[in-house]
Design a protein around this motif. Sequence first.
Motif, PDB file in Angstrom:
ATOM      1  N   ASP A 176       0.848  -1.189   0.000  1.00 14.76           N
ATOM      2  CA  ASP A 176       0.000   0.000   0.000  1.00 14.76           C
ATOM      3  C   ASP A 176       0.886   1.241   0.000  1.00 14.76           C
ATOM      4  N   PRO A 177       1.013   1.911  -1.137  1.00 14.76           N
ATOM      5  CA  PRO A 177       1.896   3.078  -1.210  1.00 14.76           C
ATOM      6  C   PRO A 177       1.416   4.274  -0.399  1.00 14.76           C
ATOM      7  N   SER A 178       0.189   4.223   0.124  1.00 19.27           N
ATOM      8  CA  SER A 178      -0.287   5.340   0.933  1.00 19.27           C
ATOM      9  C   SER A 178       0.103   5.191   2.411  1.00 19.27           C
ATOM     10  N   ALA A 179       0.627   4.023   2.805  1.00 18.48           N
ATOM     11  CA  ALA A 179       1.050   3.826   4.200  1.00 18.48           C
ATOM     12  C   ALA A 179       2.231   4.744   4.502  1.00 18.48           C
ATOM     13  N   SER A 180       2.267   5.245   5.733  1.00 16.17           N
ATOM     14  CA  SER A 180       3.357   6.142   6.130  1.00 16.17           C
ATOM     15  C   SER A 180       4.304   5.427   7.095  1.00 16.17           C
ATOM     16  N   PHE A 181       5.467   6.003   7.268  1.00 17.68           N
ATOM     17  CA  PHE A 181       6.434   5.461   8.215  1.00 17.68           C
ATOM     18  C   PHE A 181       5.901   5.686   9.630  1.00 17.68           C
ATOM     19  N   HIS A 182       5.821   4.607  10.414  1.00 18.44           N
ATOM     20  CA  HIS A 182       5.246   4.677  11.757  1.00 18.44           C
ATOM     21  C   HIS A 182       6.334   4.674  12.830  1.00 18.44           C
ATOM     22  N   ARG A 183       7.206   3.640  12.810  1.00 22.15           N
ATOM     23  CA  ARG A 183       8.274   3.584  13.819  1.00 22.15           C
ATOM     24  C   ARG A 183       9.425   2.715  13.322  1.00 22.15           C
ATOM     25  N   ARG A 184      10.606   3.117  13.724  1.00 19.80           N
ATOM     26  CA  ARG A 184      11.802   2.335  13.393  1.00 19.80           C
ATOM     27  C   ARG A 184      11.791   1.045  14.204  1.00 19.80           C
ATOM     28  N   LEU A 185      12.180  -0.043  13.589  1.00 19.46           N
ATOM     29  CA  LEU A 185      12.349  -1.309  14.284  1.00 19.46           C
ATOM     30  C   LEU A 185      13.839  -1.474  14.555  1.00 19.46           C
ATOM     31  N   GLY A 186      14.185  -1.577  15.805  1.00 16.17           N
ATOM     32  CA  GLY A 186      15.597  -1.692  16.161  1.00 16.17           C
ATOM     33  C   GLY A 186      16.241  -0.334  16.327  1.00 16.17           C
ATOM     34  N   ARG A 187      17.514  -0.275  15.960  1.00 12.56           N
ATOM     35  CA  ARG A 187      18.287   0.955  16.113  1.00 12.56           C
ATOM     36  C   ARG A 187      18.708   1.490  14.756  1.00 12.56           C
ATOM     37  N   SER A 188      19.064   2.740  14.710  1.00 16.03           N
ATOM     38  CA  SER A 188      19.504   3.356  13.453  1.00 16.03           C
ATOM     39  C   SER A 188      20.855   2.792  13.031  1.00 16.03           C
ATOM     40  N   ALA A 189      21.179   2.986  11.771  1.00 15.44           N
ATOM     41  CA  ALA A 189      22.466   2.507  11.254  1.00 15.44           C
ATOM     42  C   ALA A 189      23.636   3.172  11.970  1.00 15.44           C
ATOM     43  N   GLN A 190      23.468   4.410  12.398  1.00 22.43           N
ATOM     44  CA  GLN A 190      24.521   5.077  13.155  1.00 22.43           C
ATOM     45  C   GLN A 190      24.720   4.388  14.501  1.00 22.43           C
ATOM     46  N   GLU A 191      23.617   3.985  15.144  1.00 24.71           N
ATOM     47  CA  GLU A 191      23.709   3.336  16.450  1.00 24.71           C
ATOM     48  C   GLU A 191      24.326   1.938  16.367  1.00 24.71           C
ATOM     49  N   THR A 192      24.154   1.266  15.229  1.00 29.61           N
ATOM     50  CA  THR A 192      24.724  -0.077  15.076  1.00 29.61           C
ATOM     51  C   THR A 192      26.078  -0.055  14.355  1.00 29.61           C
ATOM     52  N   ASP A 193      26.603   1.138  14.098  1.00 37.26           N
ATOM     53  CA  ASP A 193      27.883   1.322  13.400  1.00 37.26           C
ATOM     54  C   ASP A 193      27.872   0.758  11.983  1.00 37.26           C
ATOM     55  N   ASP A 194      26.703   0.816  11.326  1.00 32.76           N
ATOM     56  CA  ASP A 194      26.582   0.352   9.947  1.00 32.76           C
ATOM     57  C   ASP A 194      26.487   1.504   8.954  1.00 32.76           C
ATOM     58  N   SER A 224      18.989  -8.260  14.186  1.00 34.58           N
ATOM     59  CA  SER A 224      19.090  -8.697  15.584  1.00 34.58           C
ATOM     60  C   SER A 224      18.687  -7.572  16.533  1.00 34.58           C
ATOM     61  N   ALA A 225      19.081  -6.349  16.222  1.00 33.86           N
ATOM     62  CA  ALA A 225      18.745  -5.202  17.066  1.00 33.86           C
ATOM     63  C   ALA A 225      17.249  -4.905  17.029  1.00 33.86           C
ATOM     64  N   ALA A 226      16.558  -5.326  15.965  1.00 32.96           N
ATOM     65  CA  ALA A 226      15.124  -5.086  15.833  1.00 32.96           C
ATOM     66  C   ALA A 226      14.285  -6.191  16.477  1.00 32.96           C
ATOM     67  N   LYS A 227      14.917  -7.267  16.899  1.00 32.25           N
ATOM     68  CA  LYS A 227      14.182  -8.430  17.405  1.00 32.25           C
ATOM     69  C   LYS A 227      13.182  -8.062  18.505  1.00 32.25           C
ATOM     70  N   SER A 228      13.579  -7.234  19.443  1.00 34.74           N
ATOM     71  CA  SER A 228      12.677  -6.888  20.550  1.00 34.74           C
ATOM     72  C   SER A 228      11.490  -6.040  20.085  1.00 34.74           C
ATOM     73  N   ASP A 229      11.571  -5.411  18.921  1.00 35.46           N
ATOM     74  CA  ASP A 229      10.478  -4.598  18.387  1.00 35.46           C
ATOM     75  C   ASP A 229       9.525  -5.391  17.503  1.00 35.46           C
ATOM     76  N   ILE A 230       9.868  -6.649  17.206  1.00 37.77           N
ATOM     77  CA  ILE A 230       9.070  -7.478  16.310  1.00 37.77           C
ATOM     78  C   ILE A 230       8.259  -8.467  17.148  1.00 37.77           C
ATOM     79  N   PRO A 231       6.930  -8.387  17.076  1.00 32.34           N
ATOM     80  CA  PRO A 231       6.110  -9.292  17.895  1.00 32.34           C
ATOM     81  C   PRO A 231       6.227 -10.740  17.419  1.00 32.34           C
ATOM     82  N   ASP A 232       6.035 -11.670  18.348  1.00 33.66           N
ATOM     83  CA  ASP A 232       6.004 -13.079  17.983  1.00 33.66           C
ATOM     84  C   ASP A 232       4.771 -13.351  17.145  1.00 33.66           C
TER      85      ASP A 232
END
Length: 89
Positions: free
Chosen positions: A8-26, A80-88
């Motif tokens: 759905d191209p009308s969906a907007s960005f809601h929340r980051r899953l995990g940490r930013s690339a700067q936070e993970t040194d990527d 891996s950093a996003a794991k806690s933000d992803i529901p089972d």
Amino acid sequence: MTRPWEADPSASFHRRLGRSAQETDDSDGRDACPDIWQLSNGDVAVIGRDLTGTYAARLPSGVSVAADERLVVIPGNMLSAAKSDIPDA
């Protein structure tokens, strides 16, 4: 023919899953940062390197990439950093 799921191209960005690339040194913080985002409709957007052409000839049996799809690669530590933000399931 319609697909069982369509983006759905009308969906907007809601929340980051995990940490930013700067936070993970990527990322060096300038540009081209991999990222994972949940969209407002619950779908997930992944920003990564487009390696569709590189992997096209070596996809496992039963795996395909449609003409309007891309195979993107992100650093494993970002998922891996996003794991806690992803529901089972």
